[in-house]
Design a protein around this motif. Sequence first.
Motif, PDB file in Angstrom:
ATOM      1  N   ALA A 109       0.827  -1.206   0.000  1.00 46.96           N
ATOM      2  CA  ALA A 109       0.000   0.000   0.000  1.00 46.96           C
ATOM      3  C   ALA A 109       0.865   1.262   0.000  1.00 46.96           C
ATOM      4  CB  ALA A 109      -0.936   0.003   1.203  1.00 46.96           C
ATOM      5  N   SER A 110       1.939   1.237   0.774  1.00 39.69           N
ATOM      6  CA  SER A 110       2.810   2.412   0.808  1.00 39.69           C
ATOM      7  C   SER A 110       3.589   2.539  -0.499  1.00 39.69           C
ATOM      8  CB  SER A 110       3.768   2.341   2.000  1.00 39.69           C
ATOM      9  OG  SER A 110       4.627   1.221   1.905  1.00 39.69           O
ATOM     10  N   SER A 111       3.937   1.409  -1.127  1.00 40.15           N
ATOM     11  CA  SER A 111       4.605   1.457  -2.433  1.00 40.15           C
ATOM     12  C   SER A 111       3.702   2.113  -3.467  1.00 40.15           C
ATOM     13  CB  SER A 111       4.972   0.043  -2.906  1.00 40.15           C
ATOM     14  OG  SER A 111       6.003  -0.511  -2.125  1.00 40.15           O
ATOM     15  N   ARG A 112       2.449   1.702  -3.477  1.00 41.51           N
ATOM     16  CA  ARG A 112       1.516   2.267  -4.455  1.00 41.51           C
ATOM     17  C   ARG A 112       1.294   3.754  -4.203  1.00 41.51           C
ATOM     18  NH1 ARG A 112      -1.462  -0.192  -8.355  1.00 41.51           N
ATOM     19  NH2 ARG A 112      -3.280   0.953  -9.126  1.00 41.51           N
ATOM     20  N   ALA A 113       1.173   4.132  -2.936  1.00 46.51           N
ATOM     21  CA  ALA A 113       0.987   5.546  -2.608  1.00 46.51           C
ATOM     22  C   ALA A 113       2.216   6.366  -3.003  1.00 46.51           C
ATOM     23  CB  ALA A 113       0.708   5.696  -1.116  1.00 46.51           C
ATOM     24  N   LEU A 114       3.383   5.740  -2.901  1.00 52.62           N
ATOM     25  CA  LEU A 114       4.631   6.413  -3.251  1.00 52.62           C
ATOM     26  C   LEU A 114       4.751   6.624  -4.760  1.00 52.62           C
ATOM     27  CD1 LEU A 114       7.345   7.359  -1.899  1.00 52.62           C
ATOM     28  CD2 LEU A 114       8.242   5.082  -2.444  1.00 52.62           C
ATOM     29  N   LEU A 115       4.274   5.638  -5.528  1.00 49.88           N
ATOM     30  CA  LEU A 115       4.460   5.656  -6.978  1.00 49.88           C
ATOM     31  C   LEU A 115       3.332   6.350  -7.736  1.00 49.88           C
ATOM     32  CD1 LEU A 115       5.722   1.995  -7.448  1.00 49.88           C
ATOM     33  CD2 LEU A 115       7.112   4.070  -7.470  1.00 49.88           C
ATOM     34  N   ARG A 116       2.121   6.276  -7.219  1.00 48.64           N
ATOM     35  CA  ARG A 116       0.958   6.770  -7.958  1.00 48.64           C
ATOM     36  C   ARG A 116       1.122   8.212  -8.471  1.00 48.64           C
ATOM     37  NH1 ARG A 116      -4.497   5.274  -7.506  1.00 48.64           N
ATOM     38  NH2 ARG A 116      -4.105   4.258  -5.501  1.00 48.64           N
ATOM     39  N   PRO A 117       1.604   9.164  -7.651  1.00 48.34           N
ATOM     40  CA  PRO A 117       1.672  10.556  -8.131  1.00 48.34           C
ATOM     41  C   PRO A 117       2.620  10.760  -9.307  1.00 48.34           C
ATOM     42  CG  PRO A 117       1.852  10.437  -5.726  1.00 48.34           C
ATOM     43  CD  PRO A 117       2.009   9.051  -6.246  1.00 48.34           C
ATOM     44  N   ASN A 118       3.452   9.762  -9.617  1.00 48.09           N
ATOM     45  CA  ASN A 118       4.418   9.909 -10.698  1.00 48.09           C
ATOM     46  C   ASN A 118       3.830   9.608 -12.075  1.00 48.09           C
ATOM     47  OD1 ASN A 118       7.139  10.295  -9.153  1.00 48.09           O
ATOM     48  ND2 ASN A 118       6.101   8.631  -8.106  1.00 48.09           N
TER      49      ASN A 118
END
Length: 513
Positions: free
Chosen positions: A140-149
């Motif tokens: 979940a934290s990986s997805r939150a980290l990557l999504r804005p890119n």
Amino acid sequence: MYSILHSKLVFVLAAAVVTVAFAFARQFLIRRHFNLRHGCQPVASTLNKEPFLGLDAIAALIRGLRQHKVLEASCEHFRIHGNTFAVKELLHHLILTVEPENIKTVLSTNFKDYGVGHRLHAFSPLLGAGIFDTDGDHWASSRALLRPNFTRDQVADLTSFETLIQDLFSLLPRDGATVVDLQDLFFRYTMDSATEFLFGQSVGSLKKSRSELGFAQAFDYALHAIIVRGTLGPLSMFYPDRKAKRCNRICRDFAQQFVEKALYAVESGKGVRENSEPGTKSVKYIFSHELAWRTSDKCRILDELMNILLAGRDTTASLLSNLFFMLAKHPAIWVKLRGEVAGLQGRLPTYDELRSLKYVQYCINESLRLHPVVPRNEREALRDTVLPLGGGKDGLSSLFVPKGTRVCYNVYAMHRRKDIYGPDAGIFRPERWETGRLRPRWEYLPFNGGPRICLGQQYALTEVAYVVVRMAQEFQTLESQDPGPWEESLALTLCSRNGTKVCLTPGLSAEDR
């Protein structure tokens, strides 16, 4: 003394047996009640004839790999055994399915019942712990980290695509007779575009000779090693691969230097965030810099960069290779596609224009249907759970999925279901998407679905559409030089075993016209 020790040992063993027996009995009763409550029925069919270790299924898999017909054989299995059936392979219990409702349940409805943590052993030496091989809070934290890119601004910037397409064009023969393998060049192109996007600096694969492709070749071997480790499972500890270790180190060390640069840029104030304030002058977008703004954890940044490099390079190159293989085999489709692209009057397409080219999109859709770049996938049950279909003689009852069972969904076979796509489901026909009648949801799954749906979907589709349009503007004819049909090369992604060998004839220049 001996008799006392002997008596104690017997007592301990007896207590252990009773404890285990009680645990099994308790589990049996719990699962029996669970099955009754959900109306579960046994799976209708199993692939195995040898029921203990499933050695016959493993032998068939090895045979399919040698003949490059694993996916073709899977379609036949579903034809014989139905849309959902069971398989045993050594210690693994598998449920194979092409039922859209089952896939929806695994990927969306009961998302928390399934995970991909079993991939970590095979993936982590190259990719670390990132978005593709973790579950729960870490994922979940990986997805939150990557999504804005992957915002529209990043996806819509086509500048780097055009720079690299010129590198690609410089390697393409234009005499209509010299054979070139587009697949090899597409993998080099997407390696360059992915590293440019992630690191702000391309590895320049298209500008190098084969002997100079150190990083790209190391990455290729490291990906192959993932397949080997995943196939061997725990047995891989008995088959150490020194070359794989060396290639993993080359790839991660290469990416590590850009992690250090990104963190330094952020800490020194040189890594200005694109459009961070109204009126701020736009600067070059660099994925690694954006991650460094969001976390200072070097290992985390490195792992996520390696995960996205895999997706950005391999899936896009595979799609381009498969698509151009079919376009070369169907000259009439190429002519129709070029006719639509001619509406641009030779100018470079914008992001919005790419999206408006309907027939180009139909061709991409059809390639993803016929040759999905990730043709098979699986999830492991994290707890006892249920699939809505697959149980009972007719396969229409609920099916119990014990904890630890792997549910394998076969997108390749599902995309070839004649009851969904018609009697010509095995044919490349982009026109099937024209009428608007074909509106599949979970029946069409080129980029996965649910919470784990591909973050870079629009980026990949934009890149592919750009390459298709620019190739159509540049070349009048695309002649296949592969006398046979498409054959599978199955690794982490799916591409043509024989490459994409073509001859190219350029279109007339504006002066010639």
